[in-house]
Motif scaffolding. Structure first.
Motif, PDB file in Angstrom:
ATOM      1  N   SER A 264       0.866  -1.181   0.000  1.00 45.28           N
ATOM      2  CA  SER A 264       0.000   0.000   0.000  1.00 45.28           C
ATOM      3  C   SER A 264       0.898   1.225   0.000  1.00 45.28           C
ATOM      4  O   SER A 264       1.614   1.463   0.970  1.00 45.28           O
ATOM      5  CB  SER A 264      -0.878   0.027   1.259  1.00 45.28           C
TER       6      SER A 264
ATOM      7  N   ASP B 286      -1.495   6.934  -2.670  1.00 44.96           N
ATOM      8  CA  ASP B 286      -1.603   6.381  -4.013  1.00 44.96           C
ATOM      9  C   ASP B 286      -2.641   5.264  -3.992  1.00 44.96           C
ATOM     10  O   ASP B 286      -3.825   5.547  -3.960  1.00 44.96           O
ATOM     11  CB  ASP B 286      -0.250   5.888  -4.524  1.00 44.96           C
ATOM     12  N   ASP B 287      -2.225   4.001  -3.968  1.00 43.95           N
ATOM     13  CA  ASP B 287      -3.161   2.892  -4.052  1.00 43.95           C
ATOM     14  C   ASP B 287      -2.500   1.643  -3.502  1.00 43.95           C
ATOM     15  O   ASP B 287      -1.369   1.686  -3.022  1.00 43.95           O
ATOM     16  CB  ASP B 287      -3.576   2.682  -5.514  1.00 43.95           C
TER      17      ASP B 287
END
Length: 144
Positions: free
Chosen positions: A129, A133-134
């Motif tokens: 993670s 961001d993602d």
């Protein structure tokens, strides 16, 4: 001769690394070995972490190692691992995940908990993670 002695002294004192990489060892099972191929987690097109599956002592583990090149970006990250359980070697998605483990404090490496899944079709799952961001994931190949 003097340079060799000085270099050894620096290594022993911890000022420099001897340049030898340590092999991964599954928690509680030194004889466990990697099964299947290594998968790679990518971020912005670059490989940032390796995902591997290990088997031994009657158990499976998933393992994630976050690469130095990503750690050097200064980004904060968390990591998650698990062993995915599949119905067959041709399944594309797991039916379940076992042995999940996570660490949100930027670990360099993370092992899943051991899973008694050596008689099942399994793949290692890893996730990084990236802060602001993602989540970026990868699975190793399925092993039956």
């Amino acid at each position: 001769m003097k340079r060799g002695i000085i270099a050894v002294a620096f290594v022993l004192l911890g000022f420099v690394s001897p340049g030898v990489a340590n092999a991964e060892t599954a928690p509680g099972c030194a004889s466990a070995g990697q099964i299947g191929s290594t998968a790679y987690i990518k971020w912005r097109g670059d490989r940032i972490a390796s995902v591997k599956q290990y088997a031994g002592c009657g158990y499976n583990w998933a393992y994630v190692y976050v690469w130095e090149s990503f750690r050097a970006t200064g980004r904060y990250w968390g990591t998650q691992t698990a062993v995915g359980i599949y119905s067959s070697s041709t399944d594309k998605t797991p039916n379940d995940h076992k042995g999940g483990n996570s660490d949100q404090f930027a670990p360099v490496e993370l092992w899943s908990k051991r899973t008694a899944t050596t008689t099942q079709c399994t793949a290692a799952y890893g996730m990084v993670s990236v802060q602001q961001d993602d989540n970026f994931t990868a699975y190793t190949n399925v092993r039956c």
